[in-house]
Design a protein around this motif. Structure first.
Motif, mmCIF file in Angstrom:
data_model
loop_
_atom_site.group_PDB
_atom_site.id
_atom_site.type_symbol
_atom_site.label_atom_id
_atom_site.label_comp_id
_atom_site.label_asym_id
_atom_site.label_seq_id
_atom_site.Cartn_x
_atom_site.Cartn_y
_atom_site.Cartn_z
ATOM 1 N N VAL A 54 0.779 -0.999 0.304
ATOM 2 C CA VAL A 54 0.284 -0.187 -0.026
ATOM 3 C C VAL A 54 1.298 1.272 -0.179
ATOM 4 O O VAL A 54 1.783 1.088 0.910
ATOM 5 N N MET A 55 0.363 3.209 -0.890
ATOM 6 C CA MET A 55 0.946 3.621 -0.804
ATOM 7 C C MET A 55 0.685 4.405 -1.053
ATOM 8 O O MET A 55 -0.685 4.357 -1.256
ATOM 9 N N GLY A 56 0.454 5.554 -0.161
ATOM 10 C CA GLY A 56 -0.644 6.571 -0.061
ATOM 11 C C GLY A 56 0.232 7.886 0.534
ATOM 12 O O GLY A 56 1.481 7.791 0.955
ATOM 13 N N LEU A 57 -0.970 9.009 0.087
ATOM 14 C CA LEU A 57 -0.028 10.189 0.904
ATOM 15 C C LEU A 57 -1.945 10.758 1.501
ATOM 16 O O LEU A 57 -2.862 10.541 1.228
ATOM 17 N N GLU A 58 -1.144 11.176 3.342
ATOM 18 C CA GLU A 58 -2.411 11.528 3.874
ATOM 19 C C GLU A 58 -1.856 13.228 4.369
ATOM 20 O O GLU A 58 -0.981 13.226 4.332
ATOM 21 N N ILE A 59 -3.144 13.850 3.825
ATOM 22 C CA ILE A 59 -2.613 14.965 3.855
ATOM 23 C C ILE A 59 -3.992 16.078 5.422
ATOM 24 O O ILE A 59 -5.434 15.861 5.075
ATOM 25 N N GLU A 60 -3.978 16.520 5.997
ATOM 26 C CA GLU A 60 -4.468 16.967 7.348
ATOM 27 C C GLU A 60 -4.301 18.776 7.422
ATOM 28 O O GLU A 60 -3.596 19.405 7.723
ATOM 29 N N THR A 61 -5.605 18.838 6.881
ATOM 30 C CA THR A 61 -5.469 21.051 6.903
ATOM 31 C C THR A 61 -6.442 22.107 8.200
ATOM 32 O O THR A 61 -7.043 21.550 8.128
#
Length: 834
Positions: A652-659
């Protein structure tokens, strides 16, 4: 100066300005006269207190005030606001983080997501829904946590911390009403006993909502909620350096289970069991399975025809957690966490999703005992710092023991007719033919795990920190399986066994006295097959290391301060023994431990004069022997069975962005985004198909003795990983206004998840029927002051409907079945605190 809402007492006005739960930071929105700024967040996901900004982890944290303000009532609600968290609820909570978790609630299967309450590990899905009552915080940590939290955290961990008793009287009470006769209550009162020495805290709650599914089979409502519980805590301070906490809790669930919709599917090879049973069904019910399924599907999502061997899901859970903290010095502390948990549960599954007694799993009868398990764990921790606080460490020893029994019936029938299937003439007199292919699995499990771990953080320089740790775990799992069969004297006069219709043992009887003489509460006797009494033990051990390099910075352009980290970590999920027999050898099968290597790059920023927070994580998780689920054919009964299977290689490859952004003193905006790419590189399995379908699909197949069935070798590496959306995002906004001696807070949140796959067997995954998009639009309007709060709320305002639970299998019966999520709900909360 930052305020610490997790450590300090909060003024009631701060409650009115708790942040939207979609964010990763806790934000106090001040009045217009105050300075706008984000509030510092303290997390304990590494067994010590540190700021969210400094923790080299992908973690989302919520205070208890946030959970209440956002209407997040239980663990399932968190899924709509936490990136890469998915929670499905059948009888138990099935929790996935980054596509990692477990579907099977059996006692010898574990989830890849660990749940912890006050430091105690909860090993079972039963009781895992966890109503959010009197909590100090909830932290959702994504990615393997094998060093500090041990086995069964290959996907991540969810950490619950309750409020502790304090000096002084205080209380908080809330009622909730809404559509579908929603009636909830929760209340907490803190009672000081001996000033400065002994305090207590008591909580109680009840959750009730009528079902939103109507079952025409018995005019019942399905998919309801009915739970009650209580919690009592004591805090004893015998000295200034020693704190002893005791937390005792009880919860009870007694609610109608889930009703499943059903629609037949035309797919090559699908429905081998329905085809095999067609003559029997036509004789006993007058319809094929596909026709029964179509009758159910024609009613729509919220009306079903389901028969239930046992109608309700029931659970009773007792739990005790004793914690001792001893401050040995200013820089060294010791903690002991002792926990026990007792679970009793029953919750049958209507596998066929139609209104006939065809397939039932996990049924309770007067002669069965259900699901029972006793759990004990003990952890000793030593944490501290040295070298002028440049080196901090956490080390510990852990022991876990679980002893459980499952005594539940599963099978096919009872189905009856006045003649043999296919015969033109009825049986003489009042004699009936009875098809009843049931068995009782009596299983015992003994799980034992021991571990030792150490982790340290070393400040190399003013801006550089290195973290490293390792854990060793040794585990033994013993599983005994005894299969019992119905006593032939199932009627009065006694039934006459006819021999196997499916499989080699008795599955059909003649009832000389007619169907009314059939005794569903019959006794059970030992099977004559020696393979039905087996004991298997498996041992495994593993080292799970981690290393992380962190770099902190400040005052770079528009960035006030930040932290970047690069982490490598490992985790493993316990292997074990399958509950069912291997279809080839007839022996109890085993499955291997699941192992993962995680590579993660994270950047956390606070910018624009402390009004903007951005937390990102780029990760790659490389799995070996990923534990997934397959469907096999039971060699004794000839019935299908679910079983754990290892997919050799996946990733699993992923990107998580929380702002979070505070553009105005009374306005907060949140935006979170996740992108995922999951691949199965090697997954060899077998598929049971109707005769001839294997050649049509170009598969290599072996014809079974129970022709026209065949078992075909298949490559499932082209499938999507379960519960992993291709992308998801959350958008939220809230404002605060001073109105009528209090604060008025309107807020709105929208969550969307694309292509979430819920399939289980090969046919269901190929069909694409369980791969669905999901959305949730929620809004609320809250008025509160120092004492009172009133909140109007609505969830799923767009009335988006999707299959959220069920069996997710297609090969067996040739159908798409499952229950749908709750429709639009709305209501009001009234709270009072002192």
């Amino acid at each position: 100066m930052y305020k610490n809402r997790m450590l300090a007492t909060i003024s009631p006005s701060a409650l009115c300005s708790a942040i939207a739960a979609a964010s990763t930071s806790m934000v106090a929105l001040p009045s217009a006269a105050q300075i706008v700024g984000l509030e510092e967040v303290i997390v304990t996901a590494r067994k010590r207190q540190e700021t969210l900004l400094d923790a080299p982890l992908a973690v989302t944290a919520f205070s208890g005030d946030q959970l209440r303000a956002e209407g997040l009532r239980n663990l399932s609600d968190l899924a709509r606001v936490v990136p890469n968290l998915d929670v499905a609820t059948d009888a138990q909570a099935q929790i996935y983080i980054r596509g990692v978790g477990a579907r099977n609630p059996g006692i010898n299967y574990d989830s890849g997501v660990g749940i912890y309450v006050d430091g105690a590990y909860l090993s079972r899905m039963q009781g895992g829904l966890l109503d959010n009552v009197d909590l100090a915080s909830v932290q959702v940590v994504r990615g393997p946590q094998g060093t500090l939290f041990g086995k069964n955290t290959t996907g991540g961990a969810i950490i619950y911390t309750t409020n502790r008793p304090v000096d002084g009287w205080e209380g908080d009470f809330e009622v909730r009403v809404g559509n579908y006769d929603r009636q909830d209550f929760k209340g907490t009162v803190n009672v000081p006993l001996i000033e400065g020495t002994l305090n207590s805290r008591l909580s109680a709650w009840s959750v009730h909502r009528d079902g939103y599914i109507d079952n025409e089979w018995d005019d019942s409502e399905r998919n309801e909620e009915d739970r009650v519980g209580g919690q009592g805590q004591l805090r004893w301070l015998p000295t200034d350096a020693v704190t002893i906490d005791l937390n005792l809790s009880y919860s009870e669930t007694d609610q109608a289970g889930f009703g499943q919709d059903c629609n037949p599917i035309d797919q090559p090879g699908a429905g081998f069991l329905a085809e095999q049973l067609a003559p029997l069904l036509l004789e006993t019910t007058g319809k094929t399975y596909a026709e029964h399924c179509a009758d159910n599907g024609a009613l729509g999502k919220d009306d079903v025809i389901n028969d239930y061997f046992t109608p309700d899901t029931k659970e009773e859970i007792w739990q005790g957690i004793a914690t001792l903290e001893w401050e040995l010095s200013d820089s060294l502390s010791f903690k002991s966490i002792s926990a026990w948990r007792d679970i009793e549960s029953e919750g049958p599954t209507d596998v066929d999703a139609v209104g006939i007694a065809l397939l039932t799993a996990g049924a309770s009868t007067p002669a069965t005992d259900g699901f029972q398990t006793d759990i004990f764990s003990q952890e000793f921790q030593l944490t501290g710092s040295t070298l002028n606080d440049k080196l901090s460490f956490a080390t510990g020893l852990y022991y876990f023991e679980e002893n459980g029994t499952v005594n539940l019936a599963s099978g096919q029938g009872p189905l009856s007719a006045d003649r043999f299937p296919g015969a033109p003439f009825p049986l003489p007199g009042d004699t009936n033919f009875l098809f009843y292919n049931f068995s009782l699995l009596d299983t015992e499990t003994d799980n034992e795990s021991m571990a030792a771990y150490v982790q340290f953080d070393w400040d190399l320089a003013d801006q550089w920190t290195v973290s490293a740790g390792i854990r060793y775990t040794d585990e033994t799992r013993e599983f005994r399986r005894t299969r019992l069969v119905p006593d032939a004297t199932v009627g009065n006069p006694p039934a006459q066994p006819l021999g196997g219709v499916i499989g080699g043992e008795v599955s059909a009887w003649l009832l000389p006295g007619g169907i009314e003489t059939f005794n569903i509460a019959h006794d059970w006797i030992a099977s004559i097959d020696p393979q039905n009494d087996q004991t298997v033990s498996v041992d495994s051990d593993d080292w799970t290391p981690m290393v992380s390099l962190g770099y902190s910075f400040e005052n770079i352009g528009w960035v006030d301060n930040g932290n970047a980290y690069l982490t490598y970590s490992e985790g493993f999920l316990s292997g074990g023994v399958s509950e069912q027999l291997d279809p080839v050898s007839g022996e109890l099968g085993t499955f291997k431990p699941e192992e993962v290597k995680n590579y993660e790059l994270g950047v956390k920023l606070v910018a624009l004069d402390n009004t903007l927070s951005i937390n990102t994580a780029l990760f790659y998780m490389d799995y070996t022997d990923r534990q997934l689920t397959s469907v096999k054919l039971n060699p004794t009964t000839g019935a299908p069975q679910g079983t754990a299977i290892n997919a050799a290689e996946s990733s699993v490859m992923g990107l998580e962005i929380e702002t979070v952004w505070l553009p105005l003193s009374n306005l907060e905006l949140t935006a979170n985004l996740t992108l995922n790419d999951g691949d199965i590189d090697e997954f060899d399995d077998t598929q049971i198909l109707g005769g001839g379908a294997g050649n049509e699909l170009g598969l290599d197949c072996i014809e079974l003795d129970t022709a026209p069935l065949e078992v075909c070798s298949i490559d499932r590496s082209d499938e999507d990983l379960p519960r992993l959306p291709e992308y998801s995002y959350t958008l939220g906004a809230r404002m605060d206004f001073s109105v009528a001696g209090g604060t008025l807070t309107p807020q709105i949140s929208y969550n969307y998840r694309d292509s979430v796959e819920y399939c289980q067997d090969r046919g269901s995954c190929v069909s694409g029927a369980y791969n669905q998009d999901r959305e949730n639009l929620s809004a609320s309007l809250t008025w509160s002051n120092e004492t009172w709060r009133i909140r109007l709320w609505g969830n799923n305002l767009t009335d988006d409907r999707y299959i959220s639970g069920g069996q997710f299998v297609t090969d067996t019966l040739g159908s798409i079945a499952g229950h749908y999520n709750a429709p639009r709900t709305y209501g009001a909360d009234l709270g009072f605190k002192f």
